[in-house]
Design a protein around this motif. Structure first.
Motif, PDB file in Angstrom:
ATOM      1  N   ALA A 145       0.891  -1.100   0.065  1.00  0.00           N
ATOM      2  CA  ALA A 145      -0.099   0.074  -0.027  1.00  0.00           C
ATOM      3  C   ALA A 145       0.755   1.157   0.063  1.00  0.00           C
ATOM      4  CB  ALA A 145      -0.786  -0.072   1.338  1.00  0.00           C
ATOM      5  N   PRO A 146       0.329   2.499  -0.597  1.00  0.00           N
ATOM      6  CA  PRO A 146       0.922   3.670  -0.391  1.00  0.00           C
ATOM      7  C   PRO A 146       0.778   4.067   1.057  1.00  0.00           C
ATOM      8  CG  PRO A 146      -1.209   3.918  -1.256  1.00  0.00           C
ATOM      9  CD  PRO A 146      -1.085   2.349  -1.241  1.00  0.00           C
ATOM     10  N   ALA A 147       1.923   4.722   1.886  1.00  0.00           N
ATOM     11  CA  ALA A 147       1.724   5.252   3.077  1.00  0.00           C
ATOM     12  C   ALA A 147       2.515   6.828   3.143  1.00  0.00           C
ATOM     13  CB  ALA A 147       2.533   4.291   3.725  1.00  0.00           C
ATOM     14  N   ILE A 148       1.996   7.186   4.285  1.00  0.00           N
ATOM     15  CA  ILE A 148       2.689   8.614   4.754  1.00  0.00           C
ATOM     16  C   ILE A 148       3.268   8.206   6.030  1.00  0.00           C
ATOM     17  CG2 ILE A 148       2.297  11.065   5.179  1.00  0.00           C
ATOM     18  CD1 ILE A 148       0.113  10.698   3.168  1.00  0.00           C
ATOM     19  N   GLU A 149       4.588   8.532   6.304  1.00  0.00           N
ATOM     20  CA  GLU A 149       4.951   8.553   7.740  1.00  0.00           C
ATOM     21  C   GLU A 149       5.213   9.992   8.143  1.00  0.00           C
ATOM     22  OE1 GLU A 149       8.436   6.835  10.722  1.00  0.00           O
ATOM     23  OE2 GLU A 149       8.899   6.766   8.576  1.00  0.00           O
ATOM     24  N   LEU A 150       4.788  10.062   9.289  1.00  0.00           N
ATOM     25  CA  LEU A 150       5.166  11.416  10.202  1.00  0.00           C
ATOM     26  C   LEU A 150       6.243  11.247  10.933  1.00  0.00           C
ATOM     27  CD1 LEU A 150       2.478  13.689  11.762  1.00  0.00           C
ATOM     28  CD2 LEU A 150       4.647  13.330  12.643  1.00  0.00           C
ATOM     29  N   ILE A 151       7.507  11.877  10.804  1.00  0.00           N
ATOM     30  CA  ILE A 151       8.483  11.828  11.710  1.00  0.00           C
ATOM     31  C   ILE A 151       8.861  13.213  12.564  1.00  0.00           C
ATOM     32  CG2 ILE A 151       9.867  10.125  10.275  1.00  0.00           C
ATOM     33  CD1 ILE A 151      11.342  12.512   9.200  1.00  0.00           C
ATOM     34  N   ASP A 152       9.275  12.951  13.666  1.00  0.00           N
ATOM     35  CA  ASP A 152       9.366  14.099  14.740  1.00  0.00           C
ATOM     36  C   ASP A 152      10.425  13.802  15.465  1.00  0.00           C
ATOM     37  OD1 ASP A 152       8.528  16.481  15.893  1.00  0.00           O
ATOM     38  OD2 ASP A 152       7.508  15.167  17.276  1.00  0.00           O
ATOM     39  N   SER A 153      11.962  14.188  15.287  1.00  0.00           N
ATOM     40  CA  SER A 153      12.902  13.887  16.000  1.00  0.00           C
ATOM     41  C   SER A 153      12.516  14.572  17.234  1.00  0.00           C
ATOM     42  CB  SER A 153      14.209  14.490  15.310  1.00  0.00           C
ATOM     43  OG  SER A 153      15.174  14.480  16.157  1.00  0.00           O
ATOM     44  N   ARG A 154      13.093  14.093  18.499  1.00  0.00           N
ATOM     45  CA  ARG A 154      12.782  14.835  19.784  1.00  0.00           C
ATOM     46  C   ARG A 154      14.131  15.552  20.066  1.00  0.00           C
ATOM     47  NH1 ARG A 154       8.885  11.557  18.099  1.00  0.00           N
ATOM     48  NH2 ARG A 154      10.385   9.869  18.179  1.00  0.00           N
ATOM     49  N   TYR A 155      15.002  15.669  19.092  1.00  0.00           N
ATOM     50  CA  TYR A 155      16.385  16.523  19.409  1.00  0.00           C
ATOM     51  C   TYR A 155      16.115  17.976  18.786  1.00  0.00           C
ATOM     52  CZ  TYR A 155      18.250  11.718  20.392  1.00  0.00           C
ATOM     53  OH  TYR A 155      18.397  10.722  20.870  1.00  0.00           O
ATOM     54  N   ALA A 156      16.343  18.933  19.503  1.00  0.00           N
ATOM     55  CA  ALA A 156      16.578  20.263  18.825  1.00  0.00           C
ATOM     56  C   ALA A 156      17.262  20.325  17.490  1.00  0.00           C
ATOM     57  CB  ALA A 156      17.653  21.120  20.021  1.00  0.00           C
TER      58      ALA A 156
END
Length: 257
Positions: free
Chosen positions: A132-143
């Motif tokens: 399937a097609p997908a979207i990932e939301l990434i969010d580093s916890r580093y400044a």
């Protein structure tokens, strides 16, 4: 010699995610190497499981040259997905729940069976039920979204949320399908599945091999995100995101205003 404080580092990263507050990089200060970083990742995800979340799959990171260049890291990595991270196709997220969220288009696999003990890695791809097609939301916890390789591994490869479009049978070829990432109806990134290690199925092989080094086996019914086909794009409040993968279809995500 006393090693890194695995539990303490995991707690710092978990608290940063819970409060949507960036923290400084940790690896240089704490002496984290790659193996210790995966131990932190395990403890970090266990923290989520202890409050009722379930493991539902694995994800690959840095499988494209674009992503490696974007974050300044040059080794393929893997992380874990939980049920709470999953957003329905067309669903929405609150940007304020994250520190500096970014979105990227991916290819997702649905595993049909468990790999057999001792089975050659190359044979694992016939364990795939659907794609399937997908979207990932990434969010580093580093400044500043800046980190070393051990830092990002410890941070569960920046995993934050994911969306999966309609499942379909695996086509004959997945190695050079066109990929678009649209924000508010405008094309933000153009790429190809060839950017995912030349073929997303190679990412599955790599994921099985690398996770296996740390005693993790993929399970029947799990989702596997093969990695980004383009560089990631910042997610702004009110944005509507759509990913299109040739032959596989579309998937979308909204950001609450």
């Amino acid at each position: 010699m006393i090693g890194p404080d695995i539990a303490g580092i995991a707690e710092k990263l978990g608290a940063a995610a819970d409060s949507a507050t960036a923290i400084p990089q940790l690896a240089a200060e704490t002496g984290l190497d790659v193996d210790a970083a995966y131990a932190v990742q395990t403890a970090l995800v266990q923290r989520r499981l202890d409050r009722g979340e379930r493991l539902v799959g694995l994800k690959m990171g840095l499988t494209s040259k674009a992503k490696m260049a974007q974050v300044g890291v040059d080794e393929v990595i893997w992380g874990r997905l939980t049920d709470v991270m999953r957003v329905p196709d067309g669903g929405s997220v609150d940007v304020s729940d994250f520190i500096h969220p970014r979105v990227e288009p991916e290819v997702a696999f649905l595993l049909d069976r468990l790999p057999e003990p001792g089975e050659p890695v190359g044979a694992f791809t016939d364990a795939v039920r659907a794609v399937a097609p997908a979207i990932e939301l990434i969010d580093s916890r580093y400044a500043n979204f800046t980190f070393s390789l051990p830092d990002v591994i410890a941070d569960n490869t920046s995993a934050a949320a994911f969306v999966i479009g309609p499942w379909s049978p695996v086509p004959d070829g997945l190695d050079n399908l066109g990929v678009l990432l649209e924000i508010d109806g405008r094309v933000a990134q153009v790429g190809s599945t060839a950017a995912i290690l030349g073929d997303p199925r190679r990412a599955l092989d790599e994921g099985i091999r690398l996770a296996g080094r740390h005693g993790v086996r993929l399970r029947e019914g799990w989702v596997f995100l093969a990695g980004a086909a383009t560089a990631a794009v910042p997610l702004r409040p009110g944005a509507h995101v759509r990913a299109v993968v040739e032959k596989l279809g579309t998937v979308s995500l909204k950001a609450a205003a």
